[in-house]
Design a protein around this motif. Structure first.
Motif, mmCIF file in Angstrom:
data_model
loop_
_atom_site.group_PDB
_atom_site.id
_atom_site.type_symbol
_atom_site.label_atom_id
_atom_site.label_comp_id
_atom_site.label_asym_id
_atom_site.label_seq_id
_atom_site.Cartn_x
_atom_site.Cartn_y
_atom_site.Cartn_z
ATOM 1 N N PHE A 1 -15.540 -19.545 35.598
ATOM 2 C CA PHE A 1 -14.093 -19.329 35.665
ATOM 3 C C PHE A 1 -13.408 -20.599 36.127
ATOM 4 C CE2 PHE A 1 -16.084 -17.839 39.549
ATOM 5 C CZ PHE A 1 -15.355 -18.454 40.540
ATOM 6 N N VAL A 2 -12.115 -20.678 35.869
ATOM 7 C CA VAL A 2 -11.315 -21.825 36.283
ATOM 8 C C VAL A 2 -10.335 -21.359 37.350
ATOM 9 C CG1 VAL A 2 -9.546 -23.468 35.569
ATOM 10 C CG2 VAL A 2 -11.504 -23.011 34.097
ATOM 11 N N LYS A 3 -10.323 -22.087 38.459
ATOM 12 C CA LYS A 3 -9.411 -21.706 39.537
ATOM 13 C C LYS A 3 -8.515 -22.886 39.898
ATOM 14 C CE LYS A 3 -12.748 -22.910 43.125
ATOM 15 N NZ LYS A 3 -13.581 -22.489 44.211
ATOM 16 N N ILE A 4 -7.363 -22.545 40.432
ATOM 17 C CA ILE A 4 -6.402 -23.563 40.861
ATOM 18 C C ILE A 4 -5.938 -23.185 42.262
ATOM 19 C CG2 ILE A 4 -4.109 -24.547 40.446
ATOM 20 C CD1 ILE A 4 -4.558 -24.044 37.463
ATOM 21 N N SER A 5 -5.996 -24.142 43.175
ATOM 22 C CA SER A 5 -5.530 -23.873 44.536
ATOM 23 C C SER A 5 -4.031 -23.610 44.515
ATOM 24 C CB SER A 5 -5.836 -25.074 45.430
ATOM 25 O OG SER A 5 -5.038 -25.010 46.588
ATOM 26 N N SER A 6 -3.590 -22.642 45.331
ATOM 27 C CA SER A 6 -2.167 -22.270 45.328
ATOM 28 C C SER A 6 -1.288 -23.469 45.713
ATOM 29 C CB SER A 6 -1.925 -21.117 46.287
ATOM 30 O OG SER A 6 -2.057 -21.567 47.620
ATOM 31 N N ASP A 7 -1.867 -24.439 46.420
ATOM 32 C CA ASP A 7 -1.107 -25.634 46.783
ATOM 33 C C ASP A 7 -0.623 -26.388 45.561
ATOM 34 O OD1 ASP A 7 -1.184 -25.405 49.464
ATOM 35 O OD2 ASP A 7 -3.014 -26.570 49.725
ATOM 36 N N TYR A 8 -1.410 -26.297 44.472
ATOM 37 C CA TYR A 8 -1.083 -27.075 43.285
ATOM 38 C C TYR A 8 -0.266 -26.274 42.280
ATOM 39 C CZ TYR A 8 -4.771 -30.046 45.152
ATOM 40 O OH TYR A 8 -5.530 -30.829 45.954
ATOM 41 N N ALA A 9 0.011 -25.007 42.634
ATOM 42 C CA ALA A 9 0.691 -24.136 41.672
ATOM 43 C C ALA A 9 1.987 -24.787 41.182
ATOM 44 C CB ALA A 9 0.977 -22.779 42.306
ATOM 45 N N ASP B 1 -2.744 -12.250 34.151
ATOM 46 C CA ASP B 1 -2.748 -11.990 35.588
ATOM 47 C C ASP B 1 -2.731 -13.306 36.357
ATOM 48 O OD1 ASP B 1 -3.158 -10.478 37.974
ATOM 49 O OD2 ASP B 1 -5.238 -11.185 37.920
ATOM 50 N N GLY B 2 -3.560 -14.249 35.912
ATOM 51 C CA GLY B 2 -3.639 -15.541 36.571
ATOM 52 C C GLY B 2 -2.316 -16.275 36.515
ATOM 53 N N GLU B 3 -1.659 -16.168 35.370
ATOM 54 C CA GLU B 3 -0.395 -16.879 35.221
ATOM 55 C C GLU B 3 0.664 -16.324 36.173
ATOM 56 O OE1 GLU B 3 1.169 -16.997 31.295
ATOM 57 O OE2 GLU B 3 2.980 -18.045 31.935
ATOM 58 N N SER C 1 5.390 -22.373 49.920
ATOM 59 C CA SER C 1 4.823 -23.642 50.360
ATOM 60 C C SER C 1 3.522 -23.429 51.121
ATOM 61 C CB SER C 1 5.823 -24.367 51.258
ATOM 62 O OG SER C 1 6.102 -23.577 52.393
ATOM 63 N N VAL C 2 3.247 -22.200 51.496
ATOM 64 C CA VAL C 2 2.080 -21.961 52.343
ATOM 65 C C VAL C 2 0.860 -21.640 51.482
ATOM 66 C CG1 VAL C 2 1.138 -20.501 54.143
ATOM 67 C CG2 VAL C 2 3.513 -21.196 54.237
ATOM 68 N N TYR C 3 -0.271 -22.181 51.872
ATOM 69 C CA TYR C 3 -1.514 -21.990 51.139
ATOM 70 C C TYR C 3 -1.896 -20.516 51.085
ATOM 71 C CZ TYR C 3 -6.481 -22.240 50.103
ATOM 72 O OH TYR C 3 -7.703 -22.068 49.552
ATOM 73 N N SER C 4 -2.200 -20.024 49.902
ATOM 74 C CA SER C 4 -2.588 -18.614 49.815
ATOM 75 C C SER C 4 -3.893 -18.420 49.053
ATOM 76 C CB SER C 4 -1.461 -17.815 49.159
ATOM 77 O OG SER C 4 -1.224 -18.297 47.854
ATOM 78 N N GLY C 5 -4.704 -19.444 48.978
ATOM 79 C CA GLY C 5 -6.024 -19.274 48.377
ATOM 80 C C GLY C 5 -6.105 -19.785 46.951
ATOM 81 N N ASP C 6 -7.309 -19.661 46.388
ATOM 82 C CA ASP C 6 -7.515 -20.097 45.008
ATOM 83 C C ASP C 6 -7.055 -19.008 44.053
ATOM 84 O OD1 ASP C 6 -8.578 -22.579 45.535
ATOM 85 O OD2 ASP C 6 -10.586 -21.768 45.861
ATOM 86 N N ILE C 7 -6.507 -19.432 42.935
ATOM 87 C CA ILE C 7 -6.064 -18.480 41.919
ATOM 88 C C ILE C 7 -6.922 -18.677 40.687
ATOM 89 C CG2 ILE C 7 -4.167 -17.849 40.408
ATOM 90 C CD1 ILE C 7 -2.347 -18.994 42.737
ATOM 91 N N VAL C 8 -7.594 -17.604 40.285
ATOM 92 C CA VAL C 8 -8.430 -17.687 39.087
ATOM 93 C C VAL C 8 -7.519 -17.499 37.877
ATOM 94 C CG1 VAL C 8 -10.310 -16.617 37.816
ATOM 95 C CG2 VAL C 8 -10.445 -16.841 40.302
ATOM 96 N N VAL C 9 -7.441 -18.531 37.054
ATOM 97 C CA VAL C 9 -6.533 -18.442 35.911
ATOM 98 C C VAL C 9 -7.267 -18.057 34.633
ATOM 99 C CG1 VAL C 9 -4.812 -20.023 36.833
ATOM 100 C CG2 VAL C 9 -6.703 -20.916 35.480
ATOM 101 N N GLN D 1 -6.516 -30.517 39.122
ATOM 102 C CA GLN D 1 -6.236 -29.382 40.006
ATOM 103 C C GLN D 1 -6.991 -28.135 39.563
ATOM 104 O OE1 GLN D 1 -3.939 -31.050 38.273
ATOM 105 N NE2 GLN D 1 -2.235 -31.700 39.576
ATOM 106 N N ALA D 2 -7.293 -28.069 38.271
ATOM 107 C CA ALA D 2 -8.015 -26.914 37.746
ATOM 108 C C ALA D 2 -9.504 -27.155 37.906
ATOM 109 C CB ALA D 2 -7.660 -26.705 36.276
ATOM 110 N N VAL D 3 -10.150 -26.268 38.647
ATOM 111 C CA VAL D 3 -11.551 -26.473 38.997
ATOM 112 C C VAL D 3 -12.414 -25.421 38.319
ATOM 113 C CG1 VAL D 3 -13.191 -26.539 40.898
ATOM 114 C CG2 VAL D 3 -10.885 -27.424 41.223
ATOM 115 N N LEU D 4 -13.486 -25.886 37.698
ATOM 116 C CA LEU D 4 -14.436 -24.971 37.066
ATOM 117 C C LEU D 4 -15.417 -24.477 38.124
ATOM 118 C CD1 LEU D 4 -15.422 -23.884 34.280
ATOM 119 C CD2 LEU D 4 -16.997 -25.806 34.250
#
Lengths: 362, 629
Positions: free
Chosen positions: B85-93, B112-114, B124-132, B153-156
């Motif tokens: 899966f590919v995830k993106i940290s909420s910081d980079y959203a 859902d990911g979008e 602005s506050v970190y809320s975890g990784d989001i699986v996109v 920013q998108a991590v496999l």
């Protein structure tokens, strides 16, 4: 050559040394707060530029400054208007004017120019009449309002406060202040409901109970309280603060830089910093009282109390006793325009102190 | 002139006085600030110090690997596979959102990911990784890796997920896992098990997956991680390794199961195959089925409704244990055995079948053969399926006696030991009718019970279990599925006492064997060409009672399919040394011998000849001897 000599002779070492010490202390903390960024180097460059500006400002004779007050004031209004029209937008606010790679925050300049202009306005009259205060208030409110709509509540309040201080020192009648306080108390519900934006209200509420919204409005307060409190007596050591270094502390190189200082240098470091701030303030307050020229005296009083007020508000905010408003800590927080303005302020103070013109008569 | 100086002097005095006032006030405020710092940094130091370390150290659960499910030969029903899966940290959203259309050309983004990404972009506050994007195909992974450097920013990442490699094979038996719901959490909390699910996303739902959830799930491990405000792990130490869930071994033979399911393809029905001696379930097929893989990510409401609709044949219903049908004639051997055991009939008893049984001159129950079968003993009553024999028997003993006799075979109780029970069926008594319908029991209600009609209803697994009693010499066994879990061997449930005399068993067994011999009702479809003798009984369960039009009986084949009879065949093989009991039910299959019979024969052939590898020596008569290799 003559100018250089004049500028060297006008230097007030008793002001420059504590101010330089404050700046140096700020650089130490900034180095830690801005590890891995270019902020430290830029701040040093701004500091050097600031010293030069300070020397120039000090070399300009006070009577010239008095003549420059009006053009400076009008120029400031133009700049503030330009910000609203052409300013670059960041975080839903227009605060910056960009000239190529250089950006300027004109609202910072207002902190120097507004007290200067208001004081010079008062010096035109030998007797106080109530209308003078209204005109002075207008002189303060116009730039403050231009900053408020940017929007930048913190700076607008600070400009208003600096101007209000000058009006206060110019002899605003006590009964008038009492009346104003009464009116302020009666309109505050309206301001609360109609003027303040929700995020601004949240910040005020979050002071009483930051844990109501620990990840939203209360986050800054909670994290900075933790940073300050965990510093303890001696601090965690330079560049050792976990709150600062791991990024839990927001805006740690600007508004919340004192939390970094307090975390890494503890209670002792905090009190030392406060002492340096107080020395700078007391020196300026002495200069205000000792100035020969009434306009100089009034300007100096406004500038020095504005400097202290902003320092206290920032420290109070970081220490969790005042709401979070966007005000940097003078001389410590990163910010070019702010730093240059402060050095210019010290220069103007020195010019006022150097002014030896004999009293006009006799 | 002097007055002007005096005025200026007065203003100076005011100014200096107010400066003094300001200085005093400033010093006081500074002191207050110092007091506040004393409070924060000295008095409450330990509190804030703790909070600061809480900020940095998180205890992260490590999800265990779920136990697998095997068939009796170690073939895999349920396994775990790697999911990418590919995830993106909420910081980079914030910074990623504008590039989403560009990313989308190379990587499909889940809806859902979008939406979660868009929500995080405003905060602005970190809320975890989001699986996109989840459950990526290998192709997608390769395509993503090629562009990854453009969007750092998108991590496999990779994780485990449940997979059922055989698709819908034994879907009802195996069940499936599903995302842990709020209800699951509540239930787990009540049982004090919620902590075991820290880090787990899935829980067993249905079938074996649900039944053995506690042992198959395993125990989570723990690691202590030093994190920064963005949740990035700076340093991690494993404190406890996760304990994998325990593997399960089932009695089912995967290949036989698939054969059985294939035989039911396109039909609605069930097949139950048991080891008659201990109740081990060899195959438990139900048709139609669902694909458990579909349920792992959750199914939409629309799909769920479809899976439960009559049009698609209600694939969610496990017909083998939850389908209730009238047993039809397959009930006869059990009534016959009970009649011998209870002394209602003896071996020499003979009944004269005249083609009907008249309860009163106007209430007449017919034989299937016009004119009747003539003199009929117990054996003939089974071989020729003589209805009037059983009408008379039912009439003689009454419904309550039949209830008690049939209850001995397990009718009226859930049959399965470890697959969530199953339904009880209906084994009526006079009292039952009174309680259920508020009506009294009429004598006319009793007569059809004798031929497995009327109120009587059984499940296919109950049928197989009852037939195992005859096959194994008279003991009631408990059907079971689990033979082992982890390192533990699960012993089969205890067998019941011997219930019947061997002589009585022998009479019924021989009668059942004759059913598949020339002259029996199932010769052409079941017994013909068999190298081993088969004992069994056909049955036809009427779906509708209205079978007369224009005074003529309507043939089953002429009815619309949903009104056609259900077809049964229940039997065991080899007849005299049984190794397998098979109960087959085909909904609306018409005559029992014709549709259900051949299916049962195929299952028996596969199990005896392929799985057990038995070879039979052809001999004259019924005494073919089994000789296993």
């Amino acid at each position: 050559m003559k100018l250089l000599l004049r500028s060297l002779s006008s230097i007030d070492w008793l002001l420059l040394l504590p101010a330089a010490l404050l700046f140096a202390a700020g650089l130490v903390t900034l180095h830690s707060a801005a590890l891995g960024t270019g902020y430290f180097d830029r701040q040093v460059a701004f500091g050097i530029a600031g010293l030069v500006i300070m020397l120039i400002a000090a070399a300009v004779p006070w009577k010239i400054w008095k003549l420059l007050a009006l053009p400076c004031y009008l120029g400031l209004l133009l700049l503030l208007a330009a910000v609203l029209l052409f300013g670059s937008e960041a975080n839903n606010a227009r605060r910056w004017l960009s000239f190529g790679s250089l950006s300027v925050q004109p609202s910072e300049l207002a902190k120097l120019i507004v007290p200067l202009a208001v004081a010079c306005f008062y010096s035109l009259f030998d007797k106080r009449r109530l209308w003078q205060h209204f005109v002075a208030a207008l002189l303060v409110l116009v730039p403050a309002a231009l900053v408020f709509v940017q929007p930048d509540l913190g700076t607008a309040l600070m400009i208003g406060a600096a101007g209000a201080l000058v009006i206060f020192f110019a002899g605003l009648p006590l009964w008038f202040m009492a009346l104003a306080a009464l009116i302020a108390a009666s309109v505050s519900p309206y301001v609360w409901n109609e003027v303040l934006k929700d995020y601004q209200k949240d910040r005020i509420i979050s002071i009483t109970d930051p844990y109501q919204d620990p990840l939203g409005a209360g986050y800054h307060t909670i994290q900075s309280n933790i940073a300050v409190g965990s510093g303890g007596m001696w601090g965690k050591g330079w560049e050792q603060g976990s709150q600062s270094q791991l990024g839990f502390l927001p805006e740690r190189h600007t508004d919340f830089i004192f939390a970094v200082h307090a975390e890494e240098f503890g209670f002792v470091g905090s009190m030392l910093l406060l002492a340096i701030i107080m020395i700078v303030f007391l020196k300026m307050a002495y200069m205000a009282g000792a100035a020969r020229d009434y306009a100089g005296s009034l300007t100096a009083a406004g500038l020095c109390f504005a400097f202290l007020l902003q320092s206290l508000i920032n420290l109070g905010m970081v220490s969790g006793v005042l709401p979070v408003v966007g005000l940097p800590l003078p001389m410590i927080s990163y910010g070019g325009t702010s730093l240059l303005t402060l050095f210019a302020t010290f220069g103007v103070m020195m010019a006022i102190g150097f002014h030896r013109e004999r009293r006009a008569v006799l | 002139m002097f007055s002007r100086i005096a005025d200026v002097q007065r203003l100076r005095m005011v100014l200096i006085g107010r400066i003094w006032f300001g200085v005093v006030l400033a010093l006081a405020l500074g002191a207050l600030l110092g007091w506040r710092w004393y409070y924060l940094q000295i008095e409450r130091f330990s509190h804030f110090s703790e909070r600061a370390s809480d900020n940095q150290i998180t205890v992260q659960p490590l999800a265990p690997v779920r136990g697998r499910i095997f068939d009796r030969a170690g073939r895999v029903f349920a396994d775990n596979d790697t999911r990418y899966f590919v995830k993106i940290s909420s910081d980079y959203a914030d910074s990623v959102m504008p590039h989403l259309p560009a990313i989308r050309t190379r990587l499909e983004i889940d809806d859902d990911g979008e939406s979660r990404l868009a929500a995080a972009a405003g905060k602005s506050v970190y809320s975890g990784d989001i699986v996109v994007r989840d459950y990526m195909s290998e192709n997608e992974v390769v395509r993503f890796v090629a562009i990854q450097h453009v969007y750092p920013q998108a991590v496999l990442d990779a994780g485990m997920y449940r997979t059922y490699p055989e698709g819908d094979t034994a879907a009802h038996v195996i069940g499936h896992v599903a995302r842990i719901s709020a209800d699951d959490k509540k239930r787990l909390r009540e049982r004090g098990l919620l902590r075991r699910y820290a880090g787990s996303q899935f829980i067993g739902r249905r079938g074996i997956e649900a039944r053995f959830e506690t042992r198959m799930h395993g125990l989570p491990g723990l690691r202590e991680a030093f994190i920064d405000a963005h949740g990035r792990v700076l340093k991690a130490e494993q404190r406890a390794a996760p304990q994998s869930g325990e593997d399960m071994w089932l009695t089912i033979d995967l290949e036989l199961q698939q054969l059985a399911e294939g035989l039911l393809a396109g039909r609605e029905g069930a097949i139950v195959a048991l080891d008659p001696h201990d109740g081990a379930i060899i195959a438990l097929a139900s048709s139609p089925r669902f694909d458990p893989n579909e349920f792992i990510g959750g199914v939409s409401q629309q799909r769920w409704d479809e899976l439960n609709s009559k049009e698609s044949g209600t694939p969610m219903v496990h017909r083998a244990t939850y389908g209730q049908y009238a047993p039809g004639s397959t009930i006869k051997p059990f009534l016959a055995l009970a009649a011998l055991a209870n002394g209602w009939r003896d071996a020499d008893y003979s009944y004269l079948s005249k083609g009907f049984f008249a309860l009163t001159p106007s209430v007449v129950f017919e034989d299937w053969k016009e004119g009747g079968h003539g003199p009929t003993d117990i054996t003939k009553s089974i071989v020729r399926s003589v209805n009037s024999f059983y009408y008379q028997l039912a009439h003689d003993v009454g419904v309550d006696a039949m209830h008690d006799a049939l209850a001995v075979f397990g009718f009226g109780q859930p049959a399965a030991a470890d697959i969530g029970g199953g339904r009880t069926g209906v084994l009526p008594t006079e009292l039952w009718k009174q309680e259920t319908f508020g009506e009294q029991w009429y004598p006319g209600d009793t007569i059809p019970i004798g031929v497995g009609q009327g109120y009587l209803e059984v499940t296919p697994i109950q049928m197989a279990r009852a037939m195992a009693v005859i096959a194994n010499g008279g003991r009631l066994v408990q059907p079971y599925l689990a033979t082992g879990i982890g390192n533990d061997r699960i012993m089969p449930p205890a067998r019941g006492e011997r219930l019947f005399e061997s002589e009585h068993i022998r009479i019924i067994t021989e009668a059942l064997a004759q059913v598949t011999e020339p002259g029996g009702t199932a010769y052409s479809r079941v017994g013909k060409d068999s190298t081993y003798p088969i004992a069994g009984k056909t049955g036809t369960a009427q779906v509708t009672r209205l079978r007369f039009a224009d005074g003529e009986r309507v043939k089953n084949e002429e009815l619309p399919e949903h009104l056609r009879d259900h077809a049964w065949f229940v039997g065991f093989a080899p007849a005299y040394n049984p190794r397998i009991v098979v109960a087959t039910l085909v909904e609306h299959g018409g005559s029992g011998g014709r549709t259900a019979g051949p299916i049962a024969r195929s299952v028996m052939d596969d199990y005896l000849l392929r799985v057990l590898g038995m070879r039979f020596v052809e001999e004259e008569g019924q005494d073919a001897q089994a000789a296993s290799l």
